[in-house]
Enzyme design. Structure first.
Site, PDB file in Angstrom:
ATOM      1  N   ARG A 101       0.854  -1.184   0.000  1.00 58.64           N
ATOM      2  CA  ARG A 101       0.000   0.000   0.000  1.00 58.64           C
ATOM      3  C   ARG A 101       0.890   1.234   0.000  1.00 58.64           C
ATOM      4  O   ARG A 101       2.064   1.186   0.390  1.00 58.64           O
ATOM      5  CB  ARG A 101      -0.893   0.011   1.245  1.00 58.64           C
ATOM      6  CG  ARG A 101      -1.800  -1.214   1.379  1.00 58.64           C
ATOM      7  CD  ARG A 101      -2.560  -1.176   2.688  1.00 58.64           C
ATOM      8  NE  ARG A 101      -3.471  -2.315   2.826  1.00 58.64           N
ATOM      9  CZ  ARG A 101      -3.141  -3.471   3.404  1.00 58.64           C
ATOM     10  NH1 ARG A 101      -1.907  -3.629   3.908  1.00 58.64           N
ATOM     11  NH2 ARG A 101      -4.013  -4.457   3.491  1.00 58.64           N
ATOM     12  N   LYS A 127      -2.046  -2.716   7.809  1.00 57.82           N
ATOM     13  CA  LYS A 127      -3.261  -2.228   8.461  1.00 57.82           C
ATOM     14  C   LYS A 127      -3.350  -2.755   9.885  1.00 57.82           C
ATOM     15  O   LYS A 127      -3.006  -3.907  10.163  1.00 57.82           O
ATOM     16  CB  LYS A 127      -4.494  -2.680   7.675  1.00 57.82           C
ATOM     17  CG  LYS A 127      -4.848  -1.785   6.498  1.00 57.82           C
ATOM     18  CD  LYS A 127      -6.185  -2.195   5.917  1.00 57.82           C
ATOM     19  CE  LYS A 127      -6.636  -1.241   4.820  1.00 57.82           C
ATOM     20  NZ  LYS A 127      -7.957  -1.623   4.282  1.00 57.82           N
ATOM     21  N   HIS A 159      -3.135   2.991  -5.886  1.00 58.12           N
ATOM     22  CA  HIS A 159      -3.585   1.669  -5.459  1.00 58.12           C
ATOM     23  C   HIS A 159      -3.693   0.701  -6.633  1.00 58.12           C
ATOM     24  O   HIS A 159      -3.712  -0.519  -6.429  1.00 58.12           O
ATOM     25  CB  HIS A 159      -4.931   1.782  -4.737  1.00 58.12           C
ATOM     26  CG  HIS A 159      -5.179   0.684  -3.742  1.00 58.12           C
ATOM     27  ND1 HIS A 159      -4.454   0.569  -2.576  1.00 58.12           N
ATOM     28  CD2 HIS A 159      -6.053  -0.343  -3.741  1.00 58.12           C
ATOM     29  CE1 HIS A 159      -4.883  -0.491  -1.900  1.00 58.12           C
ATOM     30  NE2 HIS A 159      -5.851  -1.059  -2.589  1.00 58.12           N
ATOM     31  N   ARG A 204      -0.962  -1.938  -6.695  1.00 58.14           N
ATOM     32  CA  ARG A 204      -1.202  -3.092  -5.819  1.00 58.14           C
ATOM     33  C   ARG A 204      -2.162  -4.077  -6.481  1.00 58.14           C
ATOM     34  O   ARG A 204      -1.926  -5.289  -6.500  1.00 58.14           O
ATOM     35  CB  ARG A 204      -1.745  -2.564  -4.493  1.00 58.14           C
ATOM     36  CG  ARG A 204      -2.056  -3.612  -3.447  1.00 58.14           C
ATOM     37  CD  ARG A 204      -2.387  -2.885  -2.138  1.00 58.14           C
ATOM     38  NE  ARG A 204      -3.081  -3.729  -1.197  1.00 58.14           N
ATOM     39  CZ  ARG A 204      -2.481  -4.560  -0.339  1.00 58.14           C
ATOM     40  NH1 ARG A 204      -1.162  -4.671  -0.344  1.00 58.14           N
ATOM     41  NH2 ARG A 204      -3.190  -5.283   0.503  1.00 58.14           N
ATOM     42  N   HIS A 235      -3.787  -9.359   3.128  1.00 51.67           N
ATOM     43  CA  HIS A 235      -5.243  -9.344   3.276  1.00 51.67           C
ATOM     44  C   HIS A 235      -5.650 -10.147   4.514  1.00 51.67           C
ATOM     45  O   HIS A 235      -5.112 -11.236   4.760  1.00 51.67           O
ATOM     46  CB  HIS A 235      -5.927  -9.949   2.045  1.00 51.67           C
ATOM     47  CG  HIS A 235      -5.860  -9.071   0.844  1.00 51.67           C
ATOM     48  ND1 HIS A 235      -5.885  -9.568  -0.437  1.00 51.67           N
ATOM     49  CD2 HIS A 235      -5.765  -7.726   0.718  1.00 51.67           C
ATOM     50  CE1 HIS A 235      -5.817  -8.554  -1.298  1.00 51.67           C
ATOM     51  NE2 HIS A 235      -5.738  -7.438  -0.621  1.00 51.67           N
ATOM     52  N   TYR A 243      -8.549 -11.502  -7.455  1.00 57.71           N
ATOM     53  CA  TYR A 243      -7.424 -11.582  -8.374  1.00 57.71           C
ATOM     54  C   TYR A 243      -7.367 -12.910  -9.134  1.00 57.71           C
ATOM     55  O   TYR A 243      -6.491 -13.097  -9.972  1.00 57.71           O
ATOM     56  CB  TYR A 243      -6.103 -11.385  -7.608  1.00 57.71           C
ATOM     57  CG  TYR A 243      -6.022 -10.053  -6.902  1.00 57.71           C
ATOM     58  CD1 TYR A 243      -6.139  -8.866  -7.607  1.00 57.71           C
ATOM     59  CD2 TYR A 243      -5.835  -9.987  -5.525  1.00 57.71           C
ATOM     60  CE1 TYR A 243      -6.075  -7.634  -6.964  1.00 57.71           C
ATOM     61  CE2 TYR A 243      -5.761  -8.772  -4.872  1.00 57.71           C
ATOM     62  CZ  TYR A 243      -5.886  -7.597  -5.592  1.00 57.71           C
ATOM     63  OH  TYR A 243      -5.827  -6.392  -4.960  1.00 57.71           O
TER      64      TYR A 243
END
Length: 631
Positions: free
Chosen positions: A460, A492, A579, A582, A605, A614
């Protein structure tokens, strides 16, 4: 204006300071650089000197001061500022012997030792004449000098080259200039053709010298935002009960929440006596993650503004009906026809331009309608906020517990049925080729590294700017003497993960460090050395700076594609954000057959369901089959 329609120039204190320095023998270039908005432009400086001299002479003659008129035109110092620096014996006494400790003969001896040229009669005579000039200048200054006001025309105060550039940008008056600076901050000058940062700095200096009549300039006009505390800038705004950032929001005493009907009967377990303080206490518990703290502040801020301004209630007074109304309001704002809008405050009052600084008067809590997912996320955050207030015994109950948090049914078209925010392999190759074709520069060197680093790691943007050499480590490969390079990444929620650095990226790191004048071996540099640096090569870039830099590259690629006749592909680059890099990495790995759980680990994730976007889609296979059948 005069009879010919020409705008009459006004004379200000800075003009008289410029002329006073000239009378005292200071170099005209030095004076122009210090006092004139045109800087060291010798031609303009000399013409300004002639204009001031004529103006002073005419004013003296109009008032019957023929001697002063003649005296003010004389350049007695003639480039020798030492003549004007000899003080009178009285001035010397006031500075060196204010208590009259020395006898008269002792003081005179000290004076002669300090200023031996004072014995030269010619120099003393010239010095007395200069003193008379300065007295005359002071008298005429009170007669002529005026202070600029907002209604004054730009051309009345600035030399024509500067005035023409400002007028071309739509800045006709001093007030127009102040309003532009207030709205745009430090980089206001990009709106003015051929002004530049140095020219803007001179104008800012000029405006600051007239703060008595024009008011104090906002802090954001003095220095770039990246060097200032954004929260402090916002606090500089006058506190008002209006749609403003929470730092500048004045909550009426009766709506502060100190006596809200939903307050817990006992003392709370947090240091908060009102709703505003409770919000800050809640956000402080999220301080380990700046991104989370910003997201929580945004939702609490929106709810506070809505409750006080729209509902005329404190947060501590909100009941189930209020929560339901807020849910509907979030669903409707920005997408409802004005004649169907059922709330008191018009929806356009809440919506502003994206990325408007919080200190700007144009800031608004929304930049358009929220997507369904964003509404759900917002409602989840405010519900958890109220739950936290209950657990800390600030509130008695959580009204959100009995409110259906599903947004009102919307007929909006889903933003994406497939993953569209991604560069195809061909687009990715084009982007790299486009960058390689740019002229050599430190800026290009940095972008080459950023693309390679961001694509390979899938980080990110906040993780990219947070990466340092001290986060790199190596591990032995099983059944081999080789090593694998890894990067520790804080993602995150403050969670750490290990991200592989392939050999190509390690080589890019070495090359980029070398071009910055550092040791190419990451381990031989200070641990806090940023992997992505600003153009001085030492300090880390900011998230916003990196975002803007990459957006500029994408726009440049879009322009090149348009020129080559690839309009649709160009549109992808026009709307691309950082983004996308990514998403592109995840998509390309998915197309290459990499297992979803490994992509999940790379990208950090929390859920494998997120990574599933994806995996190869059947939509493209269907399209290919139809094309082949029609062919």
């Amino acid at each position: 204006m005069n009879s010919m329609g020409k705008i009459e120039r006004k004379i200000g204190r800075h003009h008289l300071a410029f002329y006073r320095g000239w009378l005292q023998g200071v170099d005209i270039k030095t004076l122009a650089d210090r006092y004139l908005e045109t800087g060291v432009d010798l031609r303009i400086a000399k013409s300004t000197l002639v204009w001031i001299k004529d103006l002073l002479t005419q004013a003296a003659l109009r008032n019957g001061k023929r001697g002063e008129a003649r005296l003010l035109r004389s350049h007695l110092a003639r480039g020798d500022s030492s003549v004007a620096t000899i003080p009178s014996i009285d001035d010397f006494r006031e500075e060196n012997d204010p208590d009259c400790f020395y006898r008269e003969e002792e003081l005179i001896k000290m004076y002669i030792e300090a200023y031996p040229s004072a014995l030269d009669k010619r120099i003393r005579h010239r010095q007395r004449l200069i003193e008379r000039q300065l007295v005359a200048l002071k008298w005429i200054e009170d007669l002529l000098v005026t202070e600029p006001v907002e209604n004054d025309l730009i051309s009345a105060w600035f030399e024509r080259p500067i005035a023409d550039r400002l007028i071309l940008a739509g800045i006709a008056t001093i007030g127009d200039l102040l309003r532009l600076i207030q709205a745009k901050g430090y980089r206001w000058w990009i709106m003015v053709p051929r002004l530049g940062e140095k020219g803007a700095a001179r104008i800012i200096s000029w405006l600051r010298s007239y703060e008595n009549s024009l008011g104090v300039l906002p802090t954001q006009a003095i220095a770039p935002i990246r060097l200032q505390d954004s929260a402090a800038l916002t606090k500089e705004r006058s506190s008002v009960t209006a749609i403003v950032p929470m730092e500048a929001f004045l909550v009426p005493d009766d709506l502060s929440g100190e006596s809200g009907c939903n307050r817990y009967p006992g003392p709370p377990r947090i240091q908060a006596s009102n709703d505003h303080q409770a919000i800050h206490s809640w956000i402080a518990t999220k301080s380990n993650s700046p991104n989370t703290a910003r997201a929580y502040r945004k939702e609490a801020e929106r709810l506070l503004l809505w409750a006080v301004i729209e509902r005329h209630k404190a947060l501590s007074d909100m009941d189930v009906d209020d929560c339901t109304s807020y849910r509907n309001w979030l669903s409707m704002i920005g997408r409802t026809a004005p004649n169907e809008w059922s709330f008191k405050i018009a929806q356009d009052k809440w919506i502003g331009k994206r990325n408007t600084p919080r200190f700007s008067d144009n800031w608004r809590p929304f930049d358009g309608p929220l997507q369904t997912a964003s509404i759900k996320h917002a409602l989840a955050i405010v519900s958890s906020f109220f739950e936290w207030l209950v657990r800390t015994q600030y509130l008695a109950f959580n009204p959100w517990d009995v409110v259906n948090k599903k947004p009102e049914t919307s007929d909006e078209v889903p933003e994406d049925l497939e993953l569209t925010r991604v560069f195809s392999s061909a687009q990715w190759d084009f982007l790299n080729e486009h960058l390689q074709a740019q002229p050599a520069s430190p800026h290009k060197d940095r972008l080459i590294f950023v693309l390679a680093f961001a694509y390979s790691t899938g980080l990110r943007v906040s993780e990219l700017v947070d990466a340092t050499t001290g986060r790199i480590y190596t591990m032995s490969v099983r059944n081999s003497l080789s090593v694998r390079w890894m990067l520790k990444v804080r993602g995150k929620g403050g969670k750490w993960r290990a991200v592989p650095l392939p050999d190509g990226v390690v080589g890019a790191i070495r090359e980029y460090l070398s071009k910055r004048g550092l040791n190419p071996d990451p381990f031989e540099n200070a641990p806090d050395t940023p992997l992505i640096a600003n153009l001085n090569g030492t300090d880390s870039v900011t998230t916003s700076s990196l975002y803007k830099t990459l957006r500029t590259l994408f726009q440049s690629a879009a322009h090149a594609l348009h020129s080559a006749g690839h309009g649709q592909a160009a549109k992808d680059f026009e709307r691309a954000s950082v983004h996308w890099l990514r998403h592109t990495r995840g998509s390309h790995l998915g197309n290459a057959g990499v297992a979803p759980n490994l992509i999940q680990k790379l990208l950090g994730h929390a859920s494998l369901a997120t990574t599933s976007i994806y995996t190869e889609s059947d939509d493209e296979k269907l399209w290919q089959e139809l094309v082949e059948l029609e062919g």
